[in-house]
Design a protein around this motif. Structure first.
Motif, mmCIF file in Angstrom:
data_model
loop_
_atom_site.group_PDB
_atom_site.id
_atom_site.type_symbol
_atom_site.label_atom_id
_atom_site.label_comp_id
_atom_site.label_asym_id
_atom_site.label_seq_id
_atom_site.Cartn_x
_atom_site.Cartn_y
_atom_site.Cartn_z
ATOM 1 N N PHE A 192 0.803 -1.227 0.000
ATOM 2 C CA PHE A 192 0.000 0.000 0.000
ATOM 3 C C PHE A 192 0.835 1.276 0.000
ATOM 4 N N GLY A 193 2.107 1.176 0.382
ATOM 5 C CA GLY A 193 2.968 2.351 0.375
ATOM 6 C C GLY A 193 2.440 3.471 1.251
ATOM 7 N N SER A 194 2.354 4.687 0.698
ATOM 8 C CA SER A 194 1.936 5.865 1.464
ATOM 9 C C SER A 194 0.455 6.196 1.292
ATOM 10 N N LYS A 195 -0.321 5.248 0.824
ATOM 11 C CA LYS A 195 -1.751 5.487 0.613
ATOM 12 C C LYS A 195 -2.452 5.672 1.956
ATOM 13 N N PRO A 196 -3.207 6.775 2.137
ATOM 14 C CA PRO A 196 -3.909 7.004 3.406
ATOM 15 C C PRO A 196 -4.899 5.877 3.701
ATOM 16 N N LEU A 197 -5.078 5.608 4.966
ATOM 17 C CA LEU A 197 -5.942 4.511 5.392
ATOM 18 C C LEU A 197 -7.366 4.655 4.865
ATOM 19 N N ASN A 198 -7.884 5.884 4.856
ATOM 20 C CA ASN A 198 -9.276 6.093 4.441
ATOM 21 C C ASN A 198 -9.471 6.050 2.926
ATOM 22 N N LYS A 199 -8.397 5.870 2.178
ATOM 23 C CA LYS A 199 -8.501 5.773 0.720
ATOM 24 C C LYS A 199 -8.460 4.320 0.235
ATOM 25 N N ILE A 200 -8.369 3.398 1.175
ATOM 26 C CA ILE A 200 -8.307 1.978 0.817
ATOM 27 C C ILE A 200 -9.713 1.393 0.816
ATOM 28 N N THR A 201 -10.049 0.681 -0.241
ATOM 29 C CA THR A 201 -11.379 0.090 -0.375
ATOM 30 C C THR A 201 -11.330 -1.407 -0.082
ATOM 31 N N ARG A 202 -12.503 -2.011 0.014
ATOM 32 C CA ARG A 202 -12.576 -3.461 0.224
ATOM 33 C C ARG A 202 -11.903 -4.199 -0.927
ATOM 34 N N SER A 203 -12.077 -3.683 -2.124
ATOM 35 C CA SER A 203 -11.451 -4.308 -3.296
ATOM 36 C C SER A 203 -9.930 -4.229 -3.216
ATOM 37 N N ASN A 204 -9.416 -3.057 -2.790
ATOM 38 C CA ASN A 204 -7.965 -2.900 -2.633
ATOM 39 C C ASN A 204 -7.416 -3.927 -1.643
ATOM 40 N N TYR A 205 -8.125 -4.060 -0.530
ATOM 41 C CA TYR A 205 -7.668 -4.979 0.511
ATOM 42 C C TYR A 205 -7.742 -6.429 0.039
ATOM 43 N N GLN A 206 -8.808 -6.776 -0.683
ATOM 44 C CA GLN A 206 -8.938 -8.140 -1.198
ATOM 45 C C GLN A 206 -7.814 -8.459 -2.181
ATOM 46 N N GLU A 207 -7.445 -7.484 -2.994
ATOM 47 C CA GLU A 207 -6.342 -7.680 -3.941
ATOM 48 C C GLU A 207 -5.026 -7.915 -3.198
ATOM 49 N N PHE A 208 -4.856 -7.199 -2.082
ATOM 50 C CA PHE A 208 -3.663 -7.415 -1.250
ATOM 51 C C PHE A 208 -3.643 -8.847 -0.714
ATOM 52 N N LEU A 209 -4.782 -9.315 -0.201
ATOM 53 C CA LEU A 209 -4.859 -10.677 0.330
ATOM 54 C C LEU A 209 -4.593 -11.715 -0.754
ATOM 55 N N ASN A 210 -5.095 -11.455 -1.950
ATOM 56 C CA ASN A 210 -4.868 -12.390 -3.057
ATOM 57 C C ASN A 210 -3.376 -12.547 -3.342
ATOM 58 N N GLU A 211 -2.661 -11.426 -3.332
ATOM 59 C CA GLU A 211 -1.217 -11.462 -3.572
ATOM 60 C C GLU A 211 -0.483 -12.137 -2.414
ATOM 61 N N TYR A 212 -0.879 -11.769 -1.210
ATOM 62 C CA TYR A 212 -0.233 -12.315 -0.015
ATOM 63 C C TYR A 212 -0.417 -13.832 0.064
ATOM 64 N N SER A 213 -1.587 -14.307 -0.354
ATOM 65 C CA SER A 213 -1.912 -15.730 -0.258
ATOM 66 C C SER A 213 -1.082 -16.595 -1.199
ATOM 67 N N LYS A 214 -0.550 -15.995 -2.249
ATOM 68 C CA LYS A 214 0.217 -16.774 -3.228
ATOM 69 C C LYS A 214 1.475 -17.390 -2.618
ATOM 70 N N ASP A 215 2.074 -16.679 -1.656
ATOM 71 C CA ASP A 215 3.360 -17.121 -1.111
ATOM 72 C C ASP A 215 3.314 -17.471 0.370
ATOM 73 N N HIS A 216 2.107 -17.608 0.920
ATOM 74 C CA HIS A 216 2.015 -17.904 2.350
ATOM 75 C C HIS A 216 1.034 -19.038 2.619
ATOM 76 N N ALA A 217 1.364 -19.817 3.631
ATOM 77 C CA ALA A 217 0.539 -20.960 4.014
ATOM 78 C C ALA A 217 -0.793 -20.483 4.598
ATOM 79 N N PRO A 218 -1.827 -21.327 4.550
ATOM 80 C CA PRO A 218 -3.144 -20.947 5.081
ATOM 81 C C PRO A 218 -3.105 -20.437 6.516
#
Length: 388
Positions: free
Chosen positions: A100-126
Motif C-alpha cells: 500500500f505504500g503511502s496510501k492514506p488509510l481512508n482511501k483503501i477500499t474493500r477491493s484494494n484490501y482483497q487484492e492485497f490478500l490475493n497477492e499475499y496468499s500466493k506465497d504464504h501458508a493458510p
C-alpha cells in the motif's frame, strides 16, 4: 466577534477563530454570505464558532495503513506480548508497506484490501494468512473506533493461502523418539548444554523459553519437581532482564520429573551458573533457537529419519506421545503442558486423539461381539430347558 456585512439586499458574516496544531497557534477566518436576515447570519456564525472552538473543524491527518497498524500495535498489543509475537506484527506492517505504500488509510477500499490478500496468499501458508487477517481485522476495528474510517474494509474478505507452502511435520513414533533421546544422551557434554536442553524437552514437554529459564533453585531434588514460573528472554542485553513472564496464567506450574533427569542435569553444575543450561564461559547466556536447532537437526539426519519440518517445538509433541503411549489421561497431560484448557490440548494433539478413537471403536466392536455371542448361548440354553 462575528462581523456582519449587508450587500445587495443579503447579509454576510465573517468569523475568526484559533486552532492549535502540533503546539502551533494558527489563526483562521471564514466568510459566508447569502443570508436573508442578520439573525440567520448570526445563528450560522454562532454554530460555526461553537464547532471551531470544540476542535471539530480541525482537519485530522489520516495516517497510512502500515503507520497506523504499527501505532495500534505499540499501544494495544506490545505491552503484553512476547518479542517473538511482536515480530509477527512488524513483519505484517512490512507487507502492508510493500503493497500500500503511502496510501492514506481512508482511501483503501474493500477491493484494494482483497487484492492485497490475493497477492499475499500466493506465497504464504493458510495458517499464516489466517493469522495476518486476524491482526489486520483487529487493527481496522480500532481505526473505525478512532473515526479514521467509517467501516472495517476487511469484513467479508476471502483468502485461503497456498497449501503447497504449508510446512508438514512428520511426528516420530515411540521407538524413534527413544532413539532421538538416546543419541542426545550419548552426545551430551557439560560444556555444550544444547543436548541437555533437547533431553529435557523430550522428558518434560516444557517450551524452549521455559527450559532455558530454569535455575537450580527451581529444581526440588527431594520431591523431584521443576517449578516453572518464568521464561528466558533471549533478547535481553543485561543480566537484570534475562527473565520474562510466561505465555499465560496456566503456564505457571510445578511438574514431576524423573530422578534420572535430575541426575543428568546435575552434570551442568560444573559451568558455575545459577542458570541450569548456561554456557561454560558465559553464566547468563543460554543456547537458544539456532543453538538447539542445529544439534537436533544433526541427530535426525544421523538417524536417517524423514520427519519433514521437524523442529524443536516438535519435541513437546514427542513428550505427549510418550505419555499417551503409557496411558496417561488427557487432563493430566494438559495440566503438565500448561495449556489453558483441555480443549486446547485435544485440538493440538488431535492426531493422537484420533488414535484413541480408533482403539475405542475396535474395543466397542469386540465387546458388542462378545455380547452377541453371550446372547446366542443364552438363547440355546433356553431352548434346551424349555418346558413343553
Amino acid at each position: 466577534m462575528p462581523q456582519f456585512v449587508r450587500k445587495n439586499g443579503f447579509w454576510g458574516v465573517r468569523v475568526n477563530w484559533v486552532e492549535h496544531l502540533n503546539k502551533k497557534t494558527v489563526y483562521r477566518r471564514k466568510y459566508k454570505q447569502g443570508f436573508k436576515t442578520k439573525r440567520e447570519a448570526s445563528m450560522w456564525a454562532n454554530k460555526f464558532l461553537a464547532k471551531a472552538n470544540s476542535g471539530e473543524l480541525v482537519e485530522q491527518k489520516i495516517p497510512t495503513f502500515p503507520d497506523y497498524f504499527m501505532q495500534w500495535a505499540r499501544i494495544y498489543r506490545f505491552t503484553h506480548i512476547t518479542e517473538v509475537t511482536k515480530n509477527r506484527y512488524i513483519v505484517t506492517a512490512s507487507h502492508l508497506e510493500s503493497y500500500f505504500g503511502s496510501k492514506p488509510l481512508n482511501k483503501i477500499t474493500r477491493s484494494n484490501y482483497q487484492e492485497f490478500l490475493n497477492e499475499y496468499s500466493k506465497d504464504h501458508a493458510p495458517s499464516s494468512v489466517n493469522k495476518t487477517k486476524g491482526l489486520i481485522k483487529s487493527c481496522l476495528d480500532s481505526a473505525v473506533a478512532d473515526g479514521l474510517i467509517r467501516v472495517n474494509f476487511s469484513l467479508g474478505s476471502q483468502a485461503t493461502g497456498n497449501k503447497k507452502k504449508k510446512l508438514v511435520v512428520i511426528y516420530p513414533n515411540v521407538e524413534q523418539i527413544e532413539n532421538i533421546l538416546n543419541l542426545a544422551l550419548e552426545r551430551r557434554k557439560p560444556y555444550y548444554p544444547s543436548f541437555y536442553i533437547i533431553i529435557t524437552a523430550i522428558l518434560t514437554g516444557m517450551r524452549l523459553a521455559e527450559i532455558c529459564g530454569l535455575t537450580w533453585d527451581r529444581i526440588d531434588v527431594e520431591n523431584r519437581t521443576f517449578k516453572i514460573d518464568r521464561a528466558y528472554n533471549h533478547l535481553a542485553t543485561d543480566k537484570e532482564h534475562i527473565f520474562k513472564t510466561l505465555k499465560n496464567e496456566s503456564s505457571y506450574r510445578t511438574i514431576r520429573v524423573s530422578h534420572n533427569l535430575i541426575s543428568v542435569l546435575s552434570e551442568l553444575k560444573v559451568n558455575g551458573s545459577n542458570l541450569v543450561f548456561a554456557e561454560k564461559n558465559n553464566p547468563y547466556k543460554v543456547p537458544y533457537s539456532n543453538g538447539v536447532k542445529h544439534p537436533l537437526k544433526k541427530i535426525i539426519k544421523d538417524l536417517d529419519y524423514n520427519l519433514g519440518d521437524f523442529h524443536f517445538h516438535s519435541l513437546r509433541h514427542c513428550h505427549v506421545a510418550l505419555l499417551h503411549h503409557d496411558g496417561i489421561d488427557w487432563y493430566s497431560i494438559s495440566k503438565r503442558l500448561g495449556h489453558e484448557n483441555l480443549t486446547t490440548t485435544l485440538k493440538t494433539y488431535a492426531y493422537l486423539v484420533e488414535e484413541d478413537k480408533i482403539k475405542s471403536d475396535d474395543l466397542i466392536e469386540t465387546q458388542l461381539d462378545n455380547f452377541l455371542t453371550i446372547g446366542e448361548k443364552i438363547g440355546e440354553t433356553s431352548k434346551k430347558h424349555k418346558i413343553k
